[in-house]
Write a protein that holds these residues in place. Structure first.
Motif, PDB file in Angstrom:
ATOM      1  N   GLY A   4       0.800  -1.139   0.075  1.00 55.62           N
ATOM      2  CA  GLY A   4       0.034  -0.085   0.074  1.00 55.62           C
ATOM      3  C   GLY A   4       0.945   1.301  -0.116  1.00 55.62           C
ATOM      4  N   LEU A   5       0.500   2.056   0.975  1.00 55.90           N
ATOM      5  CA  LEU A   5       1.199   3.655   0.921  1.00 55.90           C
ATOM      6  C   LEU A   5       2.837   3.272   1.366  1.00 55.90           C
ATOM      7  CD1 LEU A   5      -1.550   5.711   2.885  1.00 55.90           C
ATOM      8  CD2 LEU A   5      -0.922   5.882   0.513  1.00 55.90           C
ATOM      9  N   LEU A   6       3.037   2.359   2.260  1.00 56.73           N
ATOM     10  CA  LEU A   6       4.313   2.296   2.472  1.00 56.73           C
ATOM     11  C   LEU A   6       5.053   1.731   1.193  1.00 56.73           C
ATOM     12  CD1 LEU A   6       7.018   1.893   4.017  1.00 56.73           C
ATOM     13  CD2 LEU A   6       6.144  -0.259   4.849  1.00 56.73           C
ATOM     14  N   GLY A   7       4.611   0.828   0.303  1.00 54.06           N
ATOM     15  CA  GLY A   7       5.088   0.401  -0.985  1.00 54.06           C
ATOM     16  C   GLY A   7       5.258   1.630  -1.842  1.00 54.06           C
ATOM     17  N   ALA A   8       4.226   2.555  -2.016  1.00 53.76           N
ATOM     18  CA  ALA A   8       4.256   3.661  -2.921  1.00 53.76           C
ATOM     19  C   ALA A   8       5.475   4.500  -2.337  1.00 53.76           C
ATOM     20  CB  ALA A   8       2.835   4.303  -2.916  1.00 53.76           C
ATOM     21  N   ALA A   9       5.628   4.600  -1.245  1.00 52.00           N
ATOM     22  CA  ALA A   9       6.644   5.710  -0.841  1.00 52.00           C
ATOM     23  C   ALA A   9       8.099   4.923  -1.078  1.00 52.00           C
ATOM     24  CB  ALA A   9       6.853   5.936   0.796  1.00 52.00           C
ATOM     25  N   VAL A  10       8.202   3.426  -1.116  1.00 53.79           N
ATOM     26  CA  VAL A  10       9.684   2.883  -1.480  1.00 53.79           C
ATOM     27  C   VAL A  10       9.690   3.174  -2.831  1.00 53.79           C
ATOM     28  CG1 VAL A  10      10.789   0.703  -1.664  1.00 53.79           C
ATOM     29  CG2 VAL A  10       9.486   1.542   0.635  1.00 53.79           C
ATOM     30  N   GLU A  11       8.738   2.868  -3.581  1.00 53.43           N
ATOM     31  CA  GLU A  11       8.486   2.992  -5.002  1.00 53.43           C
ATOM     32  C   GLU A  11       9.315   4.458  -5.530  1.00 53.43           C
ATOM     33  OE1 GLU A  11       4.987   2.630  -7.112  1.00 53.43           O
ATOM     34  OE2 GLU A  11       4.574   0.774  -6.245  1.00 53.43           O
ATOM     35  N   THR A  12       8.887   5.539  -4.749  1.00 49.32           N
ATOM     36  CA  THR A  12       9.415   6.788  -5.128  1.00 49.32           C
ATOM     37  C   THR A  12      10.682   7.033  -4.724  1.00 49.32           C
ATOM     38  OG1 THR A  12       6.946   7.576  -5.125  1.00 49.32           O
ATOM     39  CG2 THR A  12       8.815   9.376  -4.858  1.00 49.32           C
ATOM     40  N   VAL A  13      11.009   6.653  -3.316  1.00 47.73           N
ATOM     41  CA  VAL A  13      12.436   6.837  -2.928  1.00 47.73           C
ATOM     42  C   VAL A  13      13.448   6.191  -3.509  1.00 47.73           C
ATOM     43  CG1 VAL A  13      13.619   7.218  -0.640  1.00 47.73           C
ATOM     44  CG2 VAL A  13      11.116   7.878  -0.721  1.00 47.73           C
ATOM     45  N   VAL A  14      13.111   4.849  -3.573  1.00 46.22           N
ATOM     46  CA  VAL A  14      14.302   4.071  -3.941  1.00 46.22           C
ATOM     47  C   VAL A  14      13.966   3.058  -5.048  1.00 46.22           C
ATOM     48  CG1 VAL A  14      15.412   2.090  -3.125  1.00 46.22           C
ATOM     49  CG2 VAL A  14      14.647   3.468  -1.400  1.00 46.22           C
ATOM     50  N   LEU A  15      12.802   2.596  -5.381  1.00 45.78           N
ATOM     51  CA  LEU A  15      12.785   1.613  -6.486  1.00 45.78           C
ATOM     52  C   LEU A  15      12.780   2.308  -7.780  1.00 45.78           C
ATOM     53  CD1 LEU A  15      10.057  -1.071  -5.336  1.00 45.78           C
ATOM     54  CD2 LEU A  15      12.484  -1.487  -5.896  1.00 45.78           C
ATOM     55  N   ALA A  16      12.298   3.349  -7.979  1.00 44.60           N
ATOM     56  CA  ALA A  16      12.150   4.046  -9.440  1.00 44.60           C
ATOM     57  C   ALA A  16      13.594   4.111 -10.003  1.00 44.60           C
ATOM     58  CB  ALA A  16      11.519   5.151  -9.242  1.00 44.60           C
ATOM     59  N   ARG A  17      14.392   4.611  -9.240  1.00 43.43           N
ATOM     60  CA  ARG A  17      15.842   4.842  -9.648  1.00 43.43           C
ATOM     61  C   ARG A  17      16.626   3.567  -9.639  1.00 43.43           C
ATOM     62  NH1 ARG A  17      19.764   8.752  -6.396  1.00 43.43           N
ATOM     63  NH2 ARG A  17      17.546   9.076  -5.666  1.00 43.43           N
ATOM     64  N   TYR A  18      16.371   2.566  -8.933  1.00 46.27           N
ATOM     65  CA  TYR A  18      17.047   1.216  -8.712  1.00 46.27           C
ATOM     66  C   TYR A  18      16.755   0.374  -9.957  1.00 46.27           C
ATOM     67  CZ  TYR A  18      18.934  -2.901  -6.907  1.00 46.27           C
ATOM     68  OH  TYR A  18      19.815  -4.227  -6.514  1.00 46.27           O
ATOM     69  N   MET A  19      15.306   0.399 -10.205  1.00 47.68           N
ATOM     70  CA  MET A  19      14.931  -0.414 -11.275  1.00 47.68           C
ATOM     71  C   MET A  19      15.313   0.233 -12.498  1.00 47.68           C
ATOM     72  SD  MET A  19      13.554  -2.812  -9.821  1.00 47.68           S
ATOM     73  CE  MET A  19      13.170  -3.689 -11.169  1.00 47.68           C
ATOM     74  N   ARG A  20      15.400   1.476 -13.009  1.00 42.03           N
ATOM     75  CA  ARG A  20      16.040   2.080 -14.023  1.00 42.03           C
ATOM     76  C   ARG A  20      17.344   1.878 -14.191  1.00 42.03           C
ATOM     77  NH1 ARG A  20      14.748   6.033 -17.727  1.00 42.03           N
ATOM     78  NH2 ARG A  20      12.836   6.469 -16.663  1.00 42.03           N
ATOM     79  N   ASN A  21      18.105   1.819 -13.279  1.00 42.93           N
ATOM     80  CA  ASN A  21      19.530   1.350 -13.280  1.00 42.93           C
ATOM     81  C   ASN A  21      19.726   0.191 -13.654  1.00 42.93           C
ATOM     82  OD1 ASN A  21      20.275   3.995 -12.650  1.00 42.93           O
ATOM     83  ND2 ASN A  21      20.683   3.584 -10.686  1.00 42.93           N
ATOM     84  N   LEU A  22      18.996  -0.626 -13.227  1.00 39.63           N
ATOM     85  CA  LEU A  22      19.052  -2.159 -13.519  1.00 39.63           C
ATOM     86  C   LEU A  22      18.679  -2.685 -14.920  1.00 39.63           C
ATOM     87  CD1 LEU A  22      17.416  -4.296 -10.758  1.00 39.63           C
ATOM     88  CD2 LEU A  22      19.640  -4.548 -11.174  1.00 39.63           C
ATOM     89  N   ILE A  23      17.742  -1.870 -15.436  1.00 41.23           N
ATOM     90  CA  ILE A  23      17.304  -2.097 -16.672  1.00 41.23           C
ATOM     91  C   ILE A  23      18.401  -1.585 -17.855  1.00 41.23           C
ATOM     92  CG2 ILE A  23      15.697  -1.459 -18.688  1.00 41.23           C
ATOM     93  CD1 ILE A  23      14.823  -3.704 -16.731  1.00 41.23           C
ATOM     94  N   GLU A  24      18.897  -0.246 -17.450  1.00 43.84           N
ATOM     95  CA  GLU A  24      20.037   0.391 -18.286  1.00 43.84           C
ATOM     96  C   GLU A  24      21.311  -0.458 -18.291  1.00 43.84           C
ATOM     97  OE1 GLU A  24      20.190   4.405 -16.634  1.00 43.84           O
ATOM     98  OE2 GLU A  24      18.284   4.894 -17.995  1.00 43.84           O
ATOM     99  N   ALA A  25      21.637  -1.307 -17.210  1.00 44.48           N
ATOM    100  CA  ALA A  25      22.596  -2.002 -17.131  1.00 44.48           C
ATOM    101  C   ALA A  25      22.813  -3.338 -17.659  1.00 44.48           C
ATOM    102  CB  ALA A  25      23.153  -2.504 -15.788  1.00 44.48           C
TER     103      ALA A  25
END
Length: 155
Positions: free
Chosen positions: A118-139
Motif C-alpha cells: 500500500g502506502l508504504l510500498g508507494a513511498a518505497v517506489e518513489t524514494v528507492v525503487l524507481a531509480r534502482y529499477m531504471r539502473n538495472l534495466i539500463e545496465a
C-alpha cells in the motif's frame, strides 16, 4: 504504480537484438552483480511465447524470487514479460525493437511496476525503487548492446 521508459541505440539488426533480449543466459550474465540465477522454468537459451522462468537474486541485501512469463511475442518487433509470482504487486515490461533505417535497432523498454504494501510500498517506489529499477534495466541494456554489436560485427 510507477512507469518509465529507456531507449537504447544498437548497431545490430532488430532480429538479433530481439533474440538476445530473450536469452536467459545473457540475462543472467547481465545481472551477475546481484547474483541472479535461474531456479525454475526455462533454464538456458531463448524464451518463447508462454514460457516462464523463475529468477532468484539478491537486492538490498535480501534474497528475492520472481517468476515471469512471456505473455506477448511478435518477432522481431516486440515481446512482453510479466510477473506471475514475486515481490511486485505488478511488473509489466514491454520490449520493442524498431529498425533505425541504417541497419541497426532502437530498443525501447517500457516498464510498469508497483510495490506491495500500500502506502508504504508507494513511498518505497518513489524514494528507492524507481531509480534502482531504471539502473538495472539500463545496465542490462548495455550488456545486450555489447553482445548484439559483437554478433553483428562477426556475422
Amino acid at each position: 504504480m510507477r512507469q518509465f521508459e529507456t531507449i537504447t541505440h544498437i548497431a545490430a539488426p532488430p532480429a538479433v537484438v530481439f533474440d538476445l533480449s530473450l536469452d536467459v543466459d545473457l540475462h543472467t550474465a547481465s545481472m551477475a552483480r546481484s547474483g541472479e540465477r535461474i531456479i525454475g522454468g526455462v533454464r538456458t537459451g531463448r524464451m518463447a511465447l508462454g514460457d516462464d522462468v523463475t529468477w532468484e537474486a539478491r537486492h538490498f541485501g535480501i534474497k528475492w524470487r520472481m517468476t515471469s512469463r512471456i505473455s506477448a511475442y511478435e518477432k522481431p518487433g516486440s515481446f512482453v514479460d510479466e510477473q506471475v509470482a514475486g515481490p511486485f504487486r505488478r511488473w509489466h515490461h514491454t520490449h520493442r525493437f524498431v529498425p533505425d533505417g541504417r541497419g541497426g535497432t532502437v530498443m525501447h523498454d517500457e516498464i510498469q511496476f508497483a510495490a506491495p504494501f500500500g502506502l508504504l510500498g508507494a513511498a518505497v517506489e518513489t524514494v528507492v525503487l524507481a531509480r534502482y529499477m531504471r539502473n538495472l534495466i539500463e545496465a542490462r541494456n548495455v550488456h545486450v548492446k555489447q553482445r548484439a554489436e559483437e554478433s553483428a560485427r562477426t556475422s
